[in-house]
Design a protein around this motif. Structure first.
Motif, PDB file in Angstrom:
ATOM      1  N   PHE A  16      24.999  31.220  17.436  1.00 34.06           N
ATOM      2  CA  PHE A  16      24.947  31.339  18.897  1.00 34.06           C
ATOM      3  C   PHE A  16      24.542  30.191  19.518  1.00 34.06           C
ATOM      4  N   VAL A  17      23.481  29.366  18.896  1.00 35.23           N
ATOM      5  CA  VAL A  17      23.164  28.172  19.726  1.00 35.23           C
ATOM      6  C   VAL A  17      24.437  27.166  19.863  1.00 35.23           C
ATOM      7  N   GLY A  18      25.197  27.121  18.781  1.00 26.27           N
ATOM      8  CA  GLY A  18      26.672  26.275  19.025  1.00 26.27           C
ATOM      9  C   GLY A  18      27.476  26.899  20.169  1.00 26.27           C
ATOM     10  N   ALA A  19      27.592  28.314  20.230  1.00 25.01           N
ATOM     11  CA  ALA A  19      28.388  28.688  21.189  1.00 25.01           C
ATOM     12  C   ALA A  19      27.805  28.602  22.469  1.00 25.01           C
ATOM     13  N   ALA A  20      26.397  28.873  22.665  1.00 26.16           N
ATOM     14  CA  ALA A  20      25.822  28.491  23.954  1.00 26.16           C
ATOM     15  C   ALA A  20      25.926  27.017  24.619  1.00 26.16           C
ATOM     16  N   ARG A  21      25.815  25.940  23.488  1.00 25.91           N
ATOM     17  CA  ARG A  21      25.967  24.607  23.759  1.00 25.91           C
ATOM     18  C   ARG A  21      27.278  24.486  24.178  1.00 25.91           C
ATOM     19  N   ASP A  22      28.355  25.075  23.501  1.00 26.85           N
ATOM     20  CA  ASP A  22      29.693  24.887  23.938  1.00 26.85           C
ATOM     21  C   ASP A  22      29.808  25.241  25.323  1.00 26.85           C
ATOM     22  N   ALA A  23      29.304  26.382  25.704  1.00 26.42           N
ATOM     23  CA  ALA A  23      29.346  27.119  26.988  1.00 26.42           C
ATOM     24  C   ALA A  23      28.867  26.025  28.128  1.00 26.42           C
ATOM     25  N   LEU A  24      27.370  25.562  27.564  1.00 25.08           N
ATOM     26  CA  LEU A  24      27.128  24.623  28.809  1.00 25.08           C
ATOM     27  C   LEU A  24      27.866  23.530  29.141  1.00 25.08           C
ATOM     28  N   THR A  25      28.463  22.720  27.905  1.00 25.53           N
ATOM     29  CA  THR A  25      29.416  21.721  28.211  1.00 25.53           C
ATOM     30  C   THR A  25      30.467  22.159  28.884  1.00 25.53           C
ATOM     31  N   LYS A  26      31.158  23.146  28.779  1.00 24.36           N
ATOM     32  CA  LYS A  26      32.249  23.680  29.357  1.00 24.36           C
ATOM     33  C   LYS A  26      31.837  23.824  30.647  1.00 24.36           C
ATOM     34  N   LEU A  27      30.753  24.514  31.121  1.00 26.98           N
ATOM     35  CA  LEU A  27      30.413  24.508  32.617  1.00 26.98           C
ATOM     36  C   LEU A  27      29.869  23.332  33.232  1.00 26.98           C
ATOM     37  N   GLY A  28      30.064  22.075  32.615  1.00 32.73           N
ATOM     38  CA  GLY A  28      29.503  20.924  32.915  1.00 32.73           C
ATOM     39  C   GLY A  28      27.969  20.642  33.595  1.00 32.73           C
ATOM     40  N   VAL A  29      27.161  21.208  32.545  1.00 36.13           N
ATOM     41  CA  VAL A  29      25.848  21.534  32.614  1.00 36.13           C
ATOM     42  C   VAL A  29      25.401  20.314  31.788  1.00 36.13           C
ATOM     43  N   ALA A  30      24.615  19.448  32.168  1.00 34.94           N
ATOM     44  CA  ALA A  30      23.961  18.228  31.124  1.00 34.94           C
ATOM     45  C   ALA A  30      22.949  18.842  30.347  1.00 34.94           C
ATOM     46  N   TRP A  31      22.742  18.782  29.102  1.00 34.76           N
ATOM     47  CA  TRP A  31      21.985  19.279  28.383  1.00 34.76           C
ATOM     48  C   TRP A  31      21.412  18.379  27.342  1.00 34.76           C
ATOM     49  N   GLU A  32      20.206  18.635  26.740  1.00 32.00           N
ATOM     50  CA  GLU A  32      19.884  17.791  25.368  1.00 32.00           C
ATOM     51  C   GLU A  32      18.946  18.576  24.609  1.00 32.00           C
ATOM     52  N   PRO A  33      18.858  18.466  23.179  1.00 38.59           N
ATOM     53  CA  PRO A  33      18.060  19.146  22.184  1.00 38.59           C
ATOM     54  C   PRO A  33      16.792  19.122  22.675  1.00 38.59           C
ATOM     55  N   THR A  34      15.908  20.099  22.338  1.00 40.06           N
ATOM     56  CA  THR A  34      14.461  20.096  22.585  1.00 40.06           C
ATOM     57  C   THR A  34      13.741  18.839  21.883  1.00 40.06           C
ATOM     58  N   GLU A  35      12.546  18.643  22.196  1.00 36.78           N
ATOM     59  CA  GLU A  35      11.715  17.629  21.546  1.00 36.78           C
ATOM     60  C   GLU A  35      11.382  18.455  20.236  1.00 36.78           C
ATOM     61  N   ALA A  36      11.074  19.369  20.092  1.00 36.26           N
ATOM     62  CA  ALA A  36      10.925  20.032  18.701  1.00 36.26           C
ATOM     63  C   ALA A  36      12.011  20.069  17.836  1.00 36.26           C
ATOM     64  N   GLU A  37      13.162  20.256  18.217  1.00 29.09           N
ATOM     65  CA  GLU A  37      14.564  20.024  17.540  1.00 29.09           C
ATOM     66  C   GLU A  37      14.797  18.585  16.964  1.00 29.09           C
ATOM     67  N   ARG A  38      14.492  17.672  17.942  1.00 31.57           N
ATOM     68  CA  ARG A  38      14.629  16.314  17.779  1.00 31.57           C
ATOM     69  C   ARG A  38      13.729  15.987  16.651  1.00 31.57           C
TER      70      ARG A  38
END
Length: 137
Positions: A78-100
């Motif tokens: 689901f996380v990968g699909a949501a990130r793909d959707a954000l990219t397709k929608l043109g929304v700039a995103w980055e991983p959270t501090e905990a994930e980094r």
């Protein structure tokens, strides 16, 4: 079984020939009117060939061998699909501090809840069943 020249069949053909796993409604508007496309996508969700992730966002599915129900098909879940959707929608995103911190080896705690740090304005909800993408600013 839809007729081969129907809008439903055209949408299913386009989904089958595409390699990505997340689709937006606007990718199908060249095939027909907005209401017709939405109706065809709703029917695809009903038959189990797509799953609705949010407003205008759909994901490819596969049938579970255990339950027989459609599940989201994406390499990153689901996380990968949501990130793909954000990219397709043109929304700039980055991983959270905990994930980094986990990816860099600074922490051993694995982030469980799907979170994304969003830069800019975005207020849609993306979810799959009980999982919902949490947005950080």
């Amino acid at each position: 079984m839809p007729r081969r020249n129907s809008l439903q069949a055209k949408i299913e053909d386009r989904i089958a020939e595409r390699s990505d796993d997340v689709f937006l409604t606007r990718e199908f508007t060249d095939l027909g009117g907005e209401r017709q496309v939405l109706r065809a996508l709703r029917n695809a969700v009903k038959t189990g060939s797509l799953i609705r992730l949010g407003y205008g966002v759909y994901g490819r599915t596969f049938t579970s061998k255990l339950s027989g129900k459609p599940l989201l098909f994406n390499k990153g879940g689901f996380v990968g699909a949501a990130r793909d959707a954000l990219t397709k929608l043109g929304v700039a995103w980055e991983p959270t501090e905990a994930e980094r911190a986990y990816n860099e080896g600074r922490s051993t705690q694995i982030p469980v809840n799907p979170r994304v740090k969003v830069k800019g304005r975005f207020s849609r909800k993306l979810s799959n069943g009980a999982m919902e993408l949490v947005l950080e600013r």
